[in-house]
Design a protein around this motif. Structure first.
Motif, short mmCIF file in Angstrom:
data_model
loop_
_atom_site.label_atom_id
_atom_site.label_comp_id
_atom_site.label_asym_id
_atom_site.label_seq_id
_atom_site.Cartn_x
_atom_site.Cartn_y
_atom_site.Cartn_z
N GLY A 97 -19.70 -3.91 -11.77
CA GLY A 97 -20.75 -2.98 -11.35
C GLY A 97 -20.53 -1.60 -11.92
N GLU A 98 -20.87 -0.60 -11.12
CA GLU A 98 -20.82 0.80 -11.58
C GLU A 98 -20.03 1.68 -10.61
N LEU A 99 -19.44 2.71 -11.18
CA LEU A 99 -18.71 3.74 -10.45
C LEU A 99 -19.39 5.07 -10.66
N ASP A 100 -19.44 5.88 -9.63
CA ASP A 100 -20.00 7.23 -9.70
C ASP A 100 -21.45 7.22 -10.19
N GLN A 101 -22.25 6.38 -9.55
CA GLN A 101 -23.69 6.29 -9.79
C GLN A 101 -24.04 6.07 -11.27
#
Length: 147
Positions: A97-101
């Motif tokens: 997924g993703e980190l920090d938007q």
């Protein structure tokens, strides 16, 4: 720590929808991420933690605590990045997924280590330890080629 996670980490995960014994279907991510093989470590992790949006912020242990989303669909179109870094590090990488938007991508190697994946790669730690590091704001350790 008495349970599986420190109390503050467990609360953050529970607010995101996690509970002991939680299971989600992973087949859609296999179909969406063309050219990547979901290894057993990623499958087990995503079956339990996939689809969570963990909203943490503020100062952390060695880095700011930033939100992260465990949804491999957010990495569609970045398959080449994960393949290239897998080749570079000698590990099989699968998107988480993703980190920090969306500032960084998250992945997991075939050893179960949660990774920050960008124009460089860094390790948060294996499975639960990596989740704790993400929730508590611990700076990941940068990997070298072949590492």
């Amino acid at each position: 720590m008495v349970g599986r996670f420190p109390p503050d980490v467990e609360r953050a995960l529970q607010r995101a929808g996690w509970r002991l014994g939680r299971r989600v279907e992973t087949a859609r991510w296999r179909a969406e991420l063309v050219g990547l093989d979901m290894h057993p470590a990623a499958e087990a992790f995503l079956a339990e933690f996939g689809e969570l949006v963990v909203d943490v912020d503020g100062p952390g242990r060695t880095a700011a605590r930033v939100p992260f989303e465990l949804n491999p669909s957010l990495c569609v179109g970045e398959e080449d990045r994960f393949l290239a870094w897998g080749d570079e590090t000698g590990r099989s990488l699968y998107p988480l997924g993703e980190l920090d938007q969306g500032r960084y991508f998250l992945g997991m190697d075939d050893r179960g280590v949660i990774l920050l994946v960008e124009t460089w790669v860094a390790a948060f730690g294996p499975g639960d330890q990596g989740l704790i590091a993400l929730c508590e704001g611990t700076m990941p350790t940068r990997l070298q080629a072949g590492g």
